[in-house]
Design a protein around this motif. Structure first.
Motif, mmCIF file in Angstrom:
data_model
loop_
_atom_site.group_PDB
_atom_site.id
_atom_site.type_symbol
_atom_site.label_atom_id
_atom_site.label_comp_id
_atom_site.label_asym_id
_atom_site.label_seq_id
_atom_site.Cartn_x
_atom_site.Cartn_y
_atom_site.Cartn_z
ATOM 1 N N ALA A 134 0.825 -1.209 0.000
ATOM 2 C CA ALA A 134 0.000 0.000 0.000
ATOM 3 C C ALA A 134 0.861 1.261 0.000
ATOM 4 C CB ALA A 134 -0.924 -0.017 1.219
ATOM 5 N N LEU A 165 4.828 4.869 -4.110
ATOM 6 C CA LEU A 165 4.911 6.146 -4.811
ATOM 7 C C LEU A 165 3.589 6.879 -4.748
ATOM 8 C CD1 LEU A 165 7.018 5.002 -7.865
ATOM 9 C CD2 LEU A 165 7.730 6.420 -5.953
ATOM 10 N N GLY A 166 2.501 6.109 -4.653
ATOM 11 C CA GLY A 166 1.190 6.730 -4.517
ATOM 12 C C GLY A 166 1.168 7.682 -3.329
ATOM 13 N N TYR A 212 5.026 1.877 -13.304
ATOM 14 C CA TYR A 212 5.570 1.968 -11.942
ATOM 15 C C TYR A 212 7.077 1.713 -11.944
ATOM 16 C CZ TYR A 212 4.581 2.143 -6.930
ATOM 17 O OH TYR A 212 4.493 2.521 -5.612
ATOM 18 N N PHE A 217 -5.467 3.645 -5.801
ATOM 19 C CA PHE A 217 -4.090 3.355 -6.129
ATOM 20 C C PHE A 217 -3.276 3.189 -4.854
ATOM 21 C CE2 PHE A 217 0.176 4.506 -7.532
ATOM 22 C CZ PHE A 217 0.271 3.764 -8.689
HETATM 23 N N1 PHE Z 1 -0.263 1.309 -3.459
HETATM 24 C C1 PHE Z 1 0.946 1.518 -4.185
HETATM 25 C C2 PHE Z 1 1.404 2.940 -4.000
HETATM 26 O O1 PHE Z 1 0.779 3.703 -3.317
HETATM 27 C C3 PHE Z 1 0.849 1.209 -5.630
HETATM 28 C C4 PHE Z 1 0.123 -0.028 -5.946
HETATM 29 C C5 PHE Z 1 -1.017 0.033 -6.673
HETATM 30 C C6 PHE Z 1 0.589 -1.242 -5.488
HETATM 31 C C7 PHE Z 1 -1.726 -1.098 -6.937
HETATM 32 C C8 PHE Z 1 -0.118 -2.373 -5.741
HETATM 33 C C9 PHE Z 1 -1.284 -2.301 -6.455
HETATM 34 O O2 PHE Z 1 2.386 3.341 -4.556
#
Ligand code: PHE
Length: 478
Positions: free
Chosen positions: A24, A27-28, A104, A228
């Protein structure tokens, strides 16, 4: 040994939690959240985000985990096991995951470039040159972009090949606490800078003005970001749930993950935006904020301290990014590995290495345009490849101004909310909220909030997702 045991389980609940939090927090949180908050009115964005995280995010996450554990399958198998008609839901999630992986890994590579650069700078080797122009120059330097993209992808693949307990769990148990403390150090440093207070006021000062001008825009951006950031709608939490022993409390884990993810996002906002305020930079710097703006910040700090803080900061972002990208890849890999087990192929590990390798190569190929278009600068701007809008020769929108945004629109904008919308509707109206809560109850603790979750699955969560989808369509054609 049963298939379920051969697939691997988490060695401890702490390991599971760290892996889920690792997925979780990424980068989000550190790259996306601050710049989106900076672009969408600060306080209102935070408020809408928090409401969505509780009423939509928490329910979807709990649903995914429970479905994973109940069926003990990766995404495609899990939905098929629940209902023959909905096997494709799992595939939707797998495709969303793959699309995200493609961009990503590029972003992860960019972070790696900055971490390496500051590391060298600590020893007097300057690879940045003029900080004001470095970001633009780096973006259009195809070779450098691709090299770091590939390097990041290789590190990512190596960890996933290690499997659930040896690779993913062991890595996150160390990386997540390290991340938290590093972020705290940078946060305290920024808080001590004169002028930082303005940034806190922007985040926490009550101001509803921005909602009046662009309600849909704020809600759509916050919702997409929430999906995300919590790794939802991509069957990641489902896959991780499938490795979770029955003795563990799904509800409690869900609350911890949502809370921790939100905490890290807010902390990142409290680093980036006050830093902008302190150093006279614009909150609305967009996707470049984490790179260009934070680099100016570390430059202004100057000397060895500046380089050290720069290194710590980008290194922690790197940790966050890689712990997420391994989870994105795990969702896809698990799908293949499950299938191999069913067909008795792939030996003891179910062909995990081979699956990881093939997916990495595919992501490297499809990620190339993202790495080569200079985030939309296009050939005229010195990049090697044009952005979709330039290739199609059509008007520029938020989704076609660069390849990253196109991939992002497909995954975060459409596939993730669509998959979760259908999942919530299935739970609410067909499989039943009780199916989820009964699974939660297996740990021996009675689940709370039955009514709450029922209303969420039936009505609130679907409405939230419909708003996202509507917002996407409007911005697509608008
Ligand atoms: N949650 C991760 C982030 O915040 C990105 C991500 C998205 C990972 C979907 C797994 C599935 O960067």
């Amino acid at each position: 040994m049963s298939d379920h045991h051969r697939r691997g389980t988490f060695g401890s609940n702490m390991g599971f939690l760290m892996a889920a939090v690792g997925s979780a927090v990424g980068l989000g949180n550190i790259w996306g959240f601050p710049y989106k908050m900076g672009n969408n009115g600060g306080f209102v964005f935070l408020l809408v985000y928090l409401i969505l995280a509780v009423f939509v995010g928490m329910c979807v996450m709990m649903g995914e985990m429970a479905i994973g554990r109940k069926t003990r399958q990766g995404p495609a198998g899990a939905y098929r096991a629940l209902s023959q008609k909905f096997g494709w839901l799992g595939w939707l999630a797998v495709i969303a995951g793959f699309v995200i992986l493609c961009f990503y890994l590029v972003l992860g590579g960019m972070v790696l470039r900055y971490a390496v650069g500051y590391f060298l700078a600590m020893f007097g080797v300057d690879t940045f040159g003029d900080p004001a122009s470095f970001f633009g120059a780096f973006l259009t330097n195809g070779w450098s972009m691709v090299a770091f993209f590939a390097l990041f992808a290789i590190i990512n693949a190596a960890i996933v090949m290690g499997g659930v307990e040896g690779g993913i769990e062991r890595f996150n148990k160390f990386a997540m606490p390290a991340l938290f403390f590093l972020l705290l150090i940078v946060l305290i440093y920024v808080a001590c800078q004169p002028g930082a207070g303005e940034g806190y006021r922007y985040i926490f000062g009550v101001n509803f003005e921005p909602l009046k001008t662009d309600f849909l825009g704020v809600v759509k951006t916050a919702a997409g970001q929430m999906f995300f950031s919590l790794s939802l709608g991509m069957a990641i939490m489902l896959t991780y749930g499938s490795y979770l022993p029955e003795s563990e409390n799904i509800q409690k884990n869900t609350v911890i993950i949502v809370a921790f993810d939100t905490l890290i996002a807010i902390m990142a906002g409290m680093v980036v935006l006050p830093a902008c305020a302190a150093f006279g930079l614009d909150y609305g710097g967009g996707p470049g904020l984490l790179f260009a703006t934070m680099q100016m910040v570390f430059h202004n700090m100057g000397g060895f301290i500046g380089n050290l803080m720069g290194f710590l900061f980008y290194f922690l972002v790197f940790l966050a990014a890689i712990s997420s990208s391994i989870s994105i890849m795990e969702g896809t890999v698990a799908t293949r590995v499950d299938r191999n087990f069913r067909e008795n192929k792939g030996g003891k590990s179910g062909g995990r290495r081979r699956a990881s390798l093939i997916i990495t190569i595919a992501a490297l190929v499809l990620g190339l345009p993202v790495a080569l278009d200079g985030l939309g600068s296009g050939i005229a701007g010195g990049a090697l490849v044009n952005a979709p809008a330039q290739i199609l020769n059509i008007a520029v929108h938020g989704w076609n101004d660069c390849w990253l945004d196109l991939y992002d629109m497909i995954s975060e904008g459409i596939l993730m909310p669509l998959g979760s919308l259908i999942m919530a509707l299935c739970i609410g109206w067909s499989w039943g909220t009780d199916m989820i809560l009964d699974e939660c109850a297996k740990c021996g603790v009675k689940p709370w909030g039955r009514r709450f979750f029922e209303v969420c699955y039936k009505v609130i969560t679907p409405i939230g997702m419909l708003i996202v989808l509507y917002g996407q369509i409007v911005s697509f054609f608008g």
